[in-house]
Scaffold this active site. Structure first.
Site, mmCIF file in Angstrom:
data_model
loop_
_atom_site.group_PDB
_atom_site.id
_atom_site.type_symbol
_atom_site.label_atom_id
_atom_site.label_comp_id
_atom_site.label_asym_id
_atom_site.label_seq_id
_atom_site.Cartn_x
_atom_site.Cartn_y
_atom_site.Cartn_z
ATOM 1 N N GLU A 1 0.808 -1.213 0.000
ATOM 2 C CA GLU A 1 0.000 0.000 0.000
ATOM 3 C C GLU A 1 0.843 1.266 0.000
ATOM 4 O O GLU A 1 1.970 1.268 0.476
ATOM 5 C CB GLU A 1 -0.904 0.011 1.240
ATOM 6 C CG GLU A 1 -1.944 -1.088 1.178
ATOM 7 C CD GLU A 1 -2.836 -1.162 2.414
ATOM 8 O OE1 GLU A 1 -4.000 -1.534 2.248
ATOM 9 O OE2 GLU A 1 -2.385 -0.880 3.526
ATOM 10 N N CYS B 1 3.419 8.537 1.569
ATOM 11 C CA CYS B 1 3.958 7.551 2.499
ATOM 12 C C CYS B 1 4.219 6.270 1.697
ATOM 13 O O CYS B 1 3.290 5.644 1.196
ATOM 14 C CB CYS B 1 2.926 7.344 3.603
ATOM 15 S SG CYS B 1 3.443 6.193 4.857
ATOM 16 N N CYS C 1 6.270 -6.970 7.049
ATOM 17 C CA CYS C 1 7.465 -6.579 7.806
ATOM 18 C C CYS C 1 7.832 -7.750 8.699
ATOM 19 O O CYS C 1 6.961 -8.425 9.222
ATOM 20 C CB CYS C 1 7.170 -5.344 8.660
ATOM 21 S SG CYS C 1 8.630 -4.714 9.508
ATOM 22 N N CYS D 1 6.521 -5.459 15.557
ATOM 23 C CA CYS D 1 6.250 -4.549 16.677
ATOM 24 C C CYS D 1 4.817 -4.804 17.136
ATOM 25 O O CYS D 1 3.913 -4.952 16.317
ATOM 26 C CB CYS D 1 6.419 -3.090 16.255
ATOM 27 S SG CYS D 1 8.092 -2.744 15.704
ATOM 28 N N CYS E 1 1.719 -2.718 15.819
ATOM 29 C CA CYS E 1 1.668 -2.385 14.393
ATOM 30 C C CYS E 1 0.986 -3.483 13.587
ATOM 31 O O CYS E 1 1.354 -4.653 13.674
ATOM 32 C CB CYS E 1 3.083 -2.157 13.866
ATOM 33 S SG CYS E 1 3.150 -1.924 12.079
ATOM 34 N N GLY F 1 6.793 -2.018 6.033
ATOM 35 C CA GLY F 1 8.155 -2.536 5.989
ATOM 36 C C GLY F 1 9.185 -1.697 6.701
ATOM 37 O O GLY F 1 8.938 -0.559 7.093
ATOM 38 N N GLU F 2 10.356 -2.314 6.894
ATOM 39 C CA GLU F 2 11.479 -1.649 7.541
ATOM 40 C C GLU F 2 12.490 -1.290 6.442
ATOM 41 O O GLU F 2 13.188 -2.165 5.909
ATOM 42 C CB GLU F 2 12.091 -2.614 8.578
ATOM 43 C CG GLU F 2 13.425 -2.197 9.145
ATOM 44 C CD GLU F 2 13.482 -0.738 9.614
ATOM 45 O OE1 GLU F 2 12.682 -0.360 10.482
ATOM 46 O OE2 GLU F 2 14.331 0.018 9.096
ATOM 47 N N SER G 1 12.096 6.359 7.923
ATOM 48 C CA SER G 1 11.783 5.982 9.299
ATOM 49 C C SER G 1 12.255 4.556 9.563
ATOM 50 O O SER G 1 11.947 3.639 8.808
ATOM 51 C CB SER G 1 10.269 6.069 9.520
ATOM 52 O OG SER G 1 9.940 5.574 10.790
ATOM 53 N N SER H 1 11.763 5.220 15.275
ATOM 54 C CA SER H 1 10.599 4.789 16.046
ATOM 55 C C SER H 1 11.059 4.368 17.431
ATOM 56 O O SER H 1 11.347 3.200 17.665
ATOM 57 C CB SER H 1 9.917 3.618 15.329
ATOM 58 O OG SER H 1 9.401 4.059 14.101
ATOM 59 N N HIS I 1 9.459 5.054 20.716
ATOM 60 C CA HIS I 1 8.249 4.497 21.334
ATOM 61 C C HIS I 1 8.350 4.129 22.815
ATOM 62 O O HIS I 1 7.335 3.838 23.439
ATOM 63 C CB HIS I 1 7.731 3.276 20.577
ATOM 64 C CG HIS I 1 7.406 3.531 19.152
ATOM 65 N ND1 HIS I 1 6.781 4.677 18.720
ATOM 66 C CD2 HIS I 1 7.633 2.797 18.032
ATOM 67 C CE1 HIS I 1 6.629 4.627 17.408
ATOM 68 N NE2 HIS I 1 7.145 3.511 16.955
ATOM 69 N N ASN J 1 -3.188 4.041 16.693
ATOM 70 C CA ASN J 1 -4.323 3.692 15.831
ATOM 71 C C ASN J 1 -4.661 2.226 16.038
ATOM 72 O O ASN J 1 -3.879 1.357 15.663
ATOM 73 C CB ASN J 1 -3.965 3.924 14.363
ATOM 74 C CG ASN J 1 -3.861 5.398 14.053
ATOM 75 O OD1 ASN J 1 -4.780 6.163 14.317
ATOM 76 N ND2 ASN J 1 -2.720 5.799 13.515
ATOM 77 N N CYS K 1 -1.213 5.556 10.320
ATOM 78 C CA CYS K 1 0.031 4.863 10.712
ATOM 79 C C CYS K 1 -0.263 3.498 11.302
ATOM 80 O O CYS K 1 -1.090 3.383 12.198
ATOM 81 C CB CYS K 1 0.729 5.591 11.860
ATOM 82 S SG CYS K 1 1.380 7.150 11.464
HETATM 83 N N1 SAH Z 1 9.239 0.248 9.847
HETATM 84 C C1 SAH Z 1 9.500 1.621 9.991
HETATM 85 C C2 SAH Z 1 8.604 2.508 9.130
HETATM 86 C C3 SAH Z 1 7.145 2.162 9.004
HETATM 87 S S1 SAH Z 1 6.093 2.384 10.381
HETATM 88 C C4 SAH Z 1 9.405 2.025 11.430
HETATM 89 O O1 SAH Z 1 8.943 1.234 12.235
HETATM 90 O O2 SAH Z 1 9.853 3.119 11.746
HETATM 91 C C5 SAH Z 1 5.791 4.160 10.460
HETATM 92 C C6 SAH Z 1 5.467 4.640 11.898
HETATM 93 O O3 SAH Z 1 4.152 4.249 12.318
HETATM 94 C C7 SAH Z 1 6.419 4.051 12.926
HETATM 95 O O4 SAH Z 1 6.849 5.017 13.841
HETATM 96 C C8 SAH Z 1 5.547 3.038 13.591
HETATM 97 O O5 SAH Z 1 6.030 2.666 14.820
HETATM 98 C C9 SAH Z 1 4.219 3.739 13.632
HETATM 99 N N2 SAH Z 1 3.096 2.845 13.912
HETATM 100 C C10 SAH Z 1 2.996 1.534 13.642
HETATM 101 N N3 SAH Z 1 1.797 1.042 14.056
HETATM 102 C C11 SAH Z 1 1.119 2.067 14.580
HETATM 103 C C12 SAH Z 1 -0.194 2.191 15.152
HETATM 104 N N4 SAH Z 1 -1.027 1.160 15.229
HETATM 105 N N5 SAH Z 1 -0.569 3.402 15.594
HETATM 106 C C13 SAH Z 1 0.264 4.475 15.477
HETATM 107 N N6 SAH Z 1 1.494 4.415 14.945
HETATM 108 C C14 SAH Z 1 1.929 3.220 14.500
HETATM 109 FE FE1 SF4 Z 2 7.693 -3.163 10.910
HETATM 110 FE FE2 SF4 Z 2 7.762 -0.541 11.451
HETATM 111 FE FE3 SF4 Z 2 5.511 -1.993 11.860
HETATM 112 FE FE4 SF4 Z 2 7.635 -2.361 13.437
HETATM 113 S S1 SF4 Z 2 6.403 -0.469 13.244
HETATM 114 S S2 SF4 Z 2 6.375 -3.991 12.525
HETATM 115 S S3 SF4 Z 2 9.301 -2.097 11.997
HETATM 116 S S4 SF4 Z 2 6.488 -1.579 9.889
#
Ligand code: SAH
Ligand code: SF4
Length: 418
Positions: free
Chosen positions: A122, A135, A142, A146, A149, A211-212, A243, A265, A267, A344, A387
């Site tokens: 996406e 974005c 991924c 996390c 996510c 993805g990362e 990111s 990230s 967190h 989210n 996100c």
């Molecule tokens: N993998 C990379 C980039 C993609 S995620 C990373 O983790 O940085 C983009 C951002 O959205 C990251 O900061 C991630 O932690 C955040 N994110 C992931 N799931 C989320 C959620 N459910 N609510 C809010 N932010 C979230």
């Molecule tokens: Fe992957 Fe980023 Fe989601 Fe973590 S937050 S699972 S690194 S996409």
């Protein structure tokens, strides 16, 4: 059928990203999308042009391809009329396939895309008053898992190719009608109210989709180089942010070889909590991560590192957490801003979003310490574009299912090792 490199799950050794230069097509033609100019020249030479011709043609085709967004060789008017069919017989200029395009009530747009070998991913476009941010995804799914996510619960993963990454930006420009017609300026009949200072809707790119990106380093770098190239898509690196969840060994390389803005990230500010919500922390802890940020070649006050911080109720959102965040930023002397992201939720997620009052209190503590700490407004929630909500329906699996599969895979490995 294209080969699909399933990425290994990061373990003792980080996965070595495999660049896939050319994706074979069923009709035998070569898709030029994603290739740098030098490679296009080589391919033209391999197809029979003499080196001088190959160089000249590659320069022309590169310009039409990336600077003007042309996909049809017949429209490449400075290339001779006999040359164009020769090119069209051997080459194509592709785009990711669009499965579905959605529009949110707040103007956010989301595209469900499909690779030629059938993997869904996406991309999201977020228009604001003064900018428009695309974005972009770097992988299908991924591997990092996390806990908060949705993308992290996807099973199938492969790295996107440079063509599939740069193709997202090109597709967005197609959809927004933003290819320069002649020079790099907008047509006179453009609706000025909608356009930003430099005449564009799409002004910024964030590698924050699925993805990362640092686990697909080579392909992300190659794609972004075309995006940043003045002869290519010509987007300033100041307008691009990558990111990462904290792939420490790749951060320096990212500064050296890509040089875009860095977002991390974070967190959480303690080992226990970060281990739980960003499991990669068990491998690269907070001290290593922050040291790598401090050494990020481009880090300075003019180009601060963004720390993303997802607000999870009763997990990482206390006043003490905020104070510790400030302390860490000071300890490592980081030119930083903090981006607070309201969590989210998605079906089956184990966390709740902090209350607005808590988020405000957290933000105030960081802000009063002189560090900017805006709260990111969730966008496109009605179309699951916010996100961490990116996840393609075809690959939904429950957390329990994934845990069972991971345990089974570990058992298998243990058996094989016996
Ligand atoms: N993998 C990379 C980039 C993609 S995620 C990373 O983790 O940085 C983009 C951002 O959205 C990251 O900061 C991630 O932690 C955040 N994110 C992931 N799931 C989320 C959620 N459910 N609510 C809010 N932010 C979230
Ligand atoms: Fe992957 Fe980023 Fe989601 Fe973590 S937050 S699972 S690194 S996409």
């Amino acid at each position: 059928m294209a080969d699909t490199n399933l990425m290994t799950i990061p373990g003792a050794v980080d996965p070595v990203p495999v660049s896939r230069d050319i994706t074979p097509r069923a009709d035998g033609r070569i898709d030029l999308l994603g290739l740098p100019r030098r490679r296009i020249a080589e391919i033209f030479a391999e197809a029979g042009l003499d080196p001088k011709q190959a160089k000249l043609r590659s320069k022309q085709v590169y310009h039409w391809l990336y600077h003007r967004g042309v996909t049809d060789f017949d429209a490449m008017t400075d290339i001779g009329k006999t040359m164009r069919p020769w090119l069209a017989e051997r080459f194509v200029v592709g785009r990711p396939n669009v499965v579905e395009a959605q529009h949110s009530t707040d103007g956010t747009r989301k595209w469900l895309l499909r690779t030629d070998d059938g993997h869904d991913f996406e991309m999201v476009f977020i228009p604001d008053a003064d900018r428009g941010t695309l974005c972009v995804s770097s992988q299908v799914g991924c591997t990092l898992n996390c806990r908060f996510c949705h993308t992290g619960t996807m099973k199938l993963v492969r790295n996107l190719t440079p063509g599939e990454i740069v193709g997202q930006v090109m597709l967005a420009r197609d959809a927004l009608g933003e290819w320069p017609k002649g020079r790099m300026d907008v047509s006179e009949d453009a609706d000025e109210a909608e356009y930003t200072a430099d005449g564009r809707l799409l002004t910024n790119i964030v590698m924050m989709g699925m993805g990362e990106p640092l686990y697909n380093f080579d392909n992300v770098r190659d794609a972004l180089r075309i995006v940043m190239d003045g002869e290519g898509l010509a987007l300033s690196k100041r307008r691009i942010t990558l990111s990462t969840s904290g792939v420490v060994p790749m951060i320096e390389k990212c500064g050296d070889e890509i040089g875009v803005n860095l977002a991390v990230s974070l967190h959480a500010v303690t080992k226990d909590i970060r281990d739980e919500i960003v499991p990669l922390n068990k491998k690269y802890g907070i001290p290593e991560l922050l040291s790598a940020c401090a050494a990020y070649p481009k880090a300075s006050n003019a180009r601060r590192i963004t720390f993303e911080y997802v607000m999870l109720k009763d997990k990482n959102d206390s006043d003490d957490d905020a104070r510790e965040l400030v302390r860490l930023i000071r300890e490592y002397d980081l030119p930083a801003k903090v981006n607070l992201i309201p969590f989210n939720p998605w079906p089956g997620s184990a966390y709740e979003c902090s209350t607005p009052e808590r988020i405000k209190a957290f933000s105030n503590i960081v802000f009063e310490a002189g560090i900017s700490a805006p709260v990111r407004t969730p966008r496109g929630r009605d179309i699951d574009a916010a996100c961490g909500q990116l996840k393609t329906a075809a690959e939904k699996k429950s957390r329990a299912e994934r845990d069972r599969e991971a345990a089974a895979a570990a058992d298998e490995q243990a058996l094989a090792a016996e």
